[in-house]
Scaffold this active site. Structure first.
Site, PDB file in Angstrom:
ATOM      1  N   GLN A   1       0.831  -1.203   0.000  1.00 12.26           N
ATOM      2  CA  GLN A   1       0.000   0.000   0.000  1.00 12.26           C
ATOM      3  C   GLN A   1       0.862   1.247   0.000  1.00 12.26           C
ATOM      4  OE1 GLN A   1      -3.361   0.059  -0.390  1.00 12.26           O
ATOM      5  NE2 GLN A   1      -2.947  -2.103  -0.657  1.00 12.26           N
TER       6      GLN A   1
ATOM      7  N   HIS B   1      -9.002  -1.815   2.351  1.00 13.47           N
ATOM      8  CA  HIS B   1      -8.590  -3.223   2.320  1.00 13.47           C
ATOM      9  C   HIS B   1      -8.367  -3.708   3.746  1.00 13.47           C
ATOM     10  CE1 HIS B   1      -6.684  -1.350  -1.382  1.00 13.47           C
ATOM     11  NE2 HIS B   1      -7.476  -2.260  -1.931  1.00 13.47           N
TER      12      HIS B   1
ATOM     13  N   ASP C   1      -5.903  -6.823  -6.199  1.00 13.42           N
ATOM     14  CA  ASP C   1      -5.568  -5.728  -7.112  1.00 13.42           C
ATOM     15  C   ASP C   1      -5.594  -6.182  -8.565  1.00 13.42           C
ATOM     16  OD1 ASP C   1      -5.190  -3.873  -5.154  1.00 13.42           O
ATOM     17  OD2 ASP C   1      -3.007  -4.117  -5.048  1.00 13.42           O
TER      18      ASP C   1
END
Lengths: 432, 432
Positions: free
Chosen positions: B259, B328, B361
């Site tokens: 991230q 997430h 993703d």
């Protein structure tokens, strides 16, 4: 006198396009004022609310508390004409029954290689419902907003309503009670939206705000969007009636005026293949206008935005209807099903001569909060879906990870995202 | 060094609250500039687009046409590494399969008294997909936006992408081609959003615009909202990892950094019941940071917004997770199902140690466009539902109208709406 367009005119396309893009709403720029109010409520909480209520609503919380008591709600329910209470209960039951069918089902499954995938729906934790004061304070709108929230399972529904000198329309309180809303505050305007979004000492913040309001309320909803969710920003109401020759002009005139009486910016459009019917409806509108309590509003709306469009063939009404994308569409024709399947863009469709749009406003069971200003091209009316949100779920074991890893690593690398590639590769002792 | 919080600290609640409300995004006020650009494109159409492209993208449409040709798309598909093309196709197929399950079913039925009610879903007529230029130009995002639109049945999908000196990332074009997008224009910024919303001589307007973009694009989307629909305005990405002691710190560190490498404003949070694991993950993050291509970005993100939160018991992580409402959420624990049912607010949940968020993703099949900045409290990730709209249908005959009329007339009268009452009453020869 409304606009008159005929498909047979040489410049019809141009005239229709101009008609389509005519702006019906003057939006005052109140953004700066609203921003100040929101900042003030965030900073000073209840003290700011008290001050605005004194200033705008002639209401002193030292005398009349901000929160409406259970006794007041019970008293309102007793004071309202029992026939109205019964009608509200009848409407609420029908709305509840219809909306219960909208609850989306979870979908949790395993795919062919054993990857667990899922969509799980949960209710929003807390929802705020704005109810306007004055003449726009509709008990039916309380039902249309609160019942779907309750059906969705929202555990906390908070209502705010401006109360001039402390008074709230008892029918609004009755509707709230019937819809199961118990947490009600007599605050309004941008300050109420700010209180719902950010919370104060008295009011816990909510996660989403719904309901109609004036320009200040609309601007405030736009400004707090992101911090909380909001519903659509509704514009003036509109109806499109598609009618063949076999109609009573008085019925259609009444339907057109039912929109026009809402607001000077409301719009009522008739499309017909019979110019004589068009003229008869126009005449009936003029006659009925004289008898209405809201005659002034309806006259202005019909004069400024009303329209009669004459087409060669009823089927030619479909492309026009899809461009207009009306909030309400009535199919007042012998064979409505011949048109129904061709309608792509409309908030709600009322099928056949015995389905006046007004039934949908109150007791049809469907929701009367619908997309206006052509937004039915891309959005839907209020439903249970507006009060739930979906969480997606993914579940892999080592074997599934092994199968999906190569493509994931390839794509991560192609996007220049090292840590992405590593996060997958490290679990398989691969090169990240 | 990330923030370190422990539930055992006396002032934990206060510190957690401060952490929760820390703003991660500095939003430049570009509204005035954007408003000017939009007005200019509305006024001058293609000529304005040509001028902006010369100025911002060093691109002359006299030399390189605005619209990408089929030959260019085919050439891009040939020029991209076949392994990447295969990975894109693999991803697209999985995304398509999952999203096909999201298509909502029409619900047309008659109630007990014969009233016809219905919800009918139709695809939006035309959707615009914004794809950023530069390093944020992710082929995977093209798939995540375009495939659900195609699954929904959107007949026209238009892609816009800024092309510095005319060049477009060939992998982006390959992804577009795989997703079935054929109408692509090399324009970007607020001017591209304006062109999609209002149309120009070359570009027909769309009804909804989706896809990520910079501050100008986000501001333009907000400004055209209402004229067209828009998707969410996405903020920086975020992950919350809930982990027990039985984890490899390096796996978790890689997930946190996946991230952090996106954006200096991204946020990575670890919640664990084991302070030793927390310290080990911190050390692993520091080690891995040195090896990343985007080390600078990831370092800033982890330093400014990263956090380790130590709780007494794993179950105590649930109320915190629900307040964080992460985009997430990874459940890296022995028994993820013990936590799963308690999660109310999250964009997507990744269940178990072998489900790194990165799989979602790219190739999980679920969508990677998810609500950020705590908006999972009230909104959902992108899905087929974002590309369809619902029309409600009501159908009464004379008998049904007779049964519903009294309550409708009562409520219309109680709201002071004469024409509403009349529109029902006139059909039954009742007093309106």
């Amino acid at each position: 006198m409304a606009i008159w367009l005929e498909q047979a005119q040489a410049d019809f396309d141009e005239r229709f396009k101009t008609f389509l893009t005519t702006k019906r709403e003057v939006s005052a720029d109140v953004n700066a004022t609203v921003a100040d109010i929101i900042a003030d409520v965030r900073q000073r909480g209840d003290a700011a609310l008290a001050e605005y209520s004194k200033r705008f609503d002639q209401l002193d919380f030292a005398e009349t508390p901000m929160r409406v008591t259970p006794e007041e709600i019970a008293e309102a329910l007793r004071s309202v004409d029992p026939q109205i209470v019964d009608a509200l209960k009848f409407a609420a039951a029908r709305i509840e029954k219809h909306h219960a069918r909208q609850m989306p089902a979870d979908d949790i499954y395993e795919d062919a290689i054993g990857v667990g995938l899922g969509s799980r729906w949960t209710a929003i934790d807390a929802v705020g419902l704005y109810v306007p004061g004055g003449t726009a304070s509709y008990p039916s709108s309380v039902l249309m907003n609160a019942v779907p929230a309750r059906v969705a399972g929202v555990p906390r529904i908070v209502m705010v309503v401006p109360a001039l000198a402390g008074a709230i329309n008892p029918t609004v309180l009755a509707a709230a009670s019937i819809a199961g809303v118990e947490e009600i505050y007599r605050i309004g305007g941008a300050q109420a939206i700010a209180a719902l979004a950010y919370g104060t000492e008295t009011i816990e913040p909510v996660a989403k705000i719904v309901g109609p309001g004036n320009a200040y309320v609309a601007a405030a909803k736009r400004q707090v969007f992101g911090t909380v969710g909001i519903d659509m920003i509704a514009g003036p109401s509109e109806v499109l009636v598609i009618a063949d020759r076999n109609n009573d002009p008085d019925w259609l005139a009444a339907d057109l005026l039912a929109q026009a009486e809402h607001d000077t910016g409301a719009q009522s459009i008739l499309i017909t293949d019979d110019a004589d019917l068009g003229r008869a409806v126009e005449a009936a509108v003029e006659r009925q206008l004289k008898t209405l309590g809201r005659s002034e509003t309806a006259t202005a709306s019909w004069r400024d935005f009303g329209a009669v469009i004459v087409v060669r063939d009823l089927l030619d009404s479909l492309p026009l209807a899809n461009r207009i994308a009306a909030e309400h569409l009535e199919l007042a024709v012998d064979d409505p099903d011949a048109l129904l399947s061709g309608v792509r863009n409309a908030g709600a469709i009322f099928v056949g001569r015995h389905t006046p749009e007004v039934i949908g406003d109150y007791v049809g069971g469907s929701n009367h909060v619908l997309p206006t200003a052509r937004s039915a091209r891309f959005s839907s009316g209020l439903s249970v879906l507006d009060f739930v949100k979906r969480t997606s779920i993914l579940r892999l074991g080592p074997e599934q990870l092994r199968q999906l890893a190569p493509a994931a690593i390839t794509l991560a690398r192609s996007e220049g995202l090292d840590a992405h590639a590593k996060s997958v590769a490290i679990r398989l002792n691969l090169e990240g």
